[in-house]
Write an enzyme that holds these catalytic residues in place. Structure first.
Site, PDB file in Angstrom:
ATOM      1  N   SER A 143      29.258  34.994  40.829  1.00 47.22           N
ATOM      2  CA  SER A 143      30.063  35.855  41.972  1.00 47.22           C
ATOM      3  C   SER A 143      29.271  36.063  42.945  1.00 47.22           C
ATOM      4  O   SER A 143      28.303  37.395  42.710  1.00 47.22           O
ATOM      5  CB  SER A 143      31.761  36.507  41.271  1.00 47.22           C
ATOM      6  OG  SER A 143      32.034  36.956  42.308  1.00 47.22           O
ATOM      7  N   TYR A 158      34.358  42.854  36.124  1.00 44.31           N
ATOM      8  CA  TYR A 158      34.663  41.150  36.521  1.00 44.31           C
ATOM      9  C   TYR A 158      33.464  41.436  36.907  1.00 44.31           C
ATOM     10  O   TYR A 158      31.918  40.418  36.487  1.00 44.31           O
ATOM     11  CB  TYR A 158      35.612  40.864  37.488  1.00 44.31           C
ATOM     12  CG  TYR A 158      35.242  39.262  38.520  1.00 44.31           C
ATOM     13  CD1 TYR A 158      35.297  37.448  37.557  1.00 44.31           C
ATOM     14  CD2 TYR A 158      34.884  39.034  39.389  1.00 44.31           C
ATOM     15  CE1 TYR A 158      35.639  37.111  38.056  1.00 44.31           C
ATOM     16  CE2 TYR A 158      34.621  37.632  39.733  1.00 44.31           C
ATOM     17  CZ  TYR A 158      34.765  36.783  39.328  1.00 44.31           C
ATOM     18  OH  TYR A 158      34.628  35.869  39.503  1.00 44.31           O
TER      19      TYR A 158
END
Ligand SMILES: NC(=O)c1ccc[n+]([C@@H]2O[C@H](COP(=O)([O-])OP(=O)(O)OC[C@H]3O[C@@H](n4cnc5c(N)ncnc54)[C@H](O)[C@@H]3O)[C@@H](O)[C@H]2O)c1
Length: 252
Positions: A143, A158
Site C-alpha cells: 500500500s 496497517y
C-alpha cells in the site's frame, strides 16, 4: 472494449489470494478472461473447491500454514502437479486506529494477516516455483501506507504491516532471483473496493480525492492490470520493486 493483456501462448497458471472481493477478484477475473488458468483462494471461498466465472475457487485462511498448504494442494491438483507460473497475493485487511489506541492484540491481528499471511503464501509459492523449471513471479499487495504517513486516517499497524510486505518482496527477489523467480510489491493508493470505507463519507471522500493528482480514486481493475503485468513474462526483468498505482498520490 479489448483487453490489453493478450492471452499467453500456452496456458499460464495463476494463484490469486483474496479472490473473493475487490482487487483480488478483479485480478482473478481479468486473468481468466485473458487466457490464464486461475486458482482463487479466499477466507470466504467454498470448503470444497468449485469453479466460478472460470476461476477454481477454494477456502483459505492465509494466516494458517496448514490452510495455505491445503489450498495450494488444490492448485497442484488443478495443474497435475505443475507449479504455478505466478501468484498474486491480495488477501489483507485494513484497520484504522491511532497508534496510542492500538493494542498488542490489534497489532498482532493486522500483522498476522497482512505480514505473516504474505510470508506463508509467498513461501508456499516459492517452494513450488524455485523447484520447477522456467520462470515464476510473485506479486505482493502492499500500500502507499508503506511509504507515506496518513494524518487523516492514522493506521499504524496497517502501515507497518505493508512496510513489512515491501521488505519481504525485496528479500525474496534476492533469494529467488537465481532460480528465475521474481518478486515485486504493488502499492495501491485509494482504490474503490469494499475495503475503502472513506468512499461512504462525502466530506472525507472529497478531501481524499483532493490529494490525488488525477482527481479520482482508482478501480480494482486498474490495480489488477499492473498485477498481471508484473505476473507475466512481459515484466521478465522487473524484480524487487515496489510499484505505486495511486494516480500520483505518492509523488505529490
Ligand atoms: N482498496 C484500497 O484502497 C487499497 C489500498 C492499498 C492497498 N490495498 C491492499 O490491496 C489488497 C486487496 O484489498 P481490497 O481493496 O481488494 O480489499 P477487499 O476487502 O475488497 O478484499 C480483501 C479480500 O481478502 C480476503 N481475506 C481477508 N482476510 C483473509 C484471510 N485471513 N485469508 C484469506 N483471505 C482473506 C477477504 O475475504 C477479501 O475477499 C489488500 O492487501 C489491501 O491492503 C487496498
Amino acid at each position: 472494449m479489448t483487453d490489453t493483456h493478450a492471452a499467453p501462448p500456452h496456458p499460464q497458471r495463476l494463484v490469486v489470494t483474496g479472490s473473493g472481493s475487490g482487487i483480488g477478484r478483479a485480478t482473478a477475473l481479468l486473468a481468466a478472461r485473458t487466457g490464464w488458468s486461475v486458482a482463487g483462494l479466499d477466507l470466504t471461498g467454498p470448503e470444497r473447491p468449485c469453479t466460478r466465472d472460470g476461476v477454481r475457487t477454494v477456502r483459505c485462511d492465509v494466516t494458517d500454514e496448514t490452510s495455505v498448504e491445503a489450498a495450494f494442494a488444490v492448485a497442484d491438483d488443478l495443474w497435475e502437479g505443475m507449479a504455478p507460473t505466478a501468484v498474486v497475493h491480495c488477501a489483507g485487511v485494513y484497520r484504522f486506529k491511532p497508534a496510542v489506541r492500538t493494542t498488542a492484540a490489534d497489532w498482532d491481528a493486522v500483522l498476522g494477516i497482512n505480514a505473516r499471511g504474505s510470508l506463508l503464501v509467498a513461501a508456499a509459492a516459492g517452494r513450488r516455483m524455485t523447484a520447477a523449471p522456467g520462470p515464476g513471479s510473485v506479486v505482493l499487495l502492499s500500500s502507499i501506507g508503506a511509504v507515506r504517513g496518513d494524518a487523516g486516517e492514522p493506521s499504524a499497524a496497517y502501515s507497518a504491516s505493508k512496510g513489512a510486505v515491501v521488505s519481504l518482496a525485496r528479500q525474496l527477489a534476492v533469494e529467488w532471483g537465481p532460480d528465475e523467480v521474481r518478486c515485486n510489491a504493488v502499492l495501491p493508493g485509494v482504490i474503490d473496493t469494499p475495503m475503502t470505507t472513506v468512499t461512504q463519507d462525502p466530506d472525507a471522500f472529497r478531501e481524499v480525492v483532493r490529494r490525488i493528482p488525477v482527481g479520482r480514486t482508482g478501480t480494482a481493475e486498474e490495480v489488477a492490470r499492473l498485477c498481471l503485468f508484473l505476473a507475466s513474462d512481459a515484466a521478465s526483468f522487473v524484480n524487487g520493486t515496489a510499484v505505486p498505482v495511486d494516480g500520483g498520490q505518492s509523488a505529490a
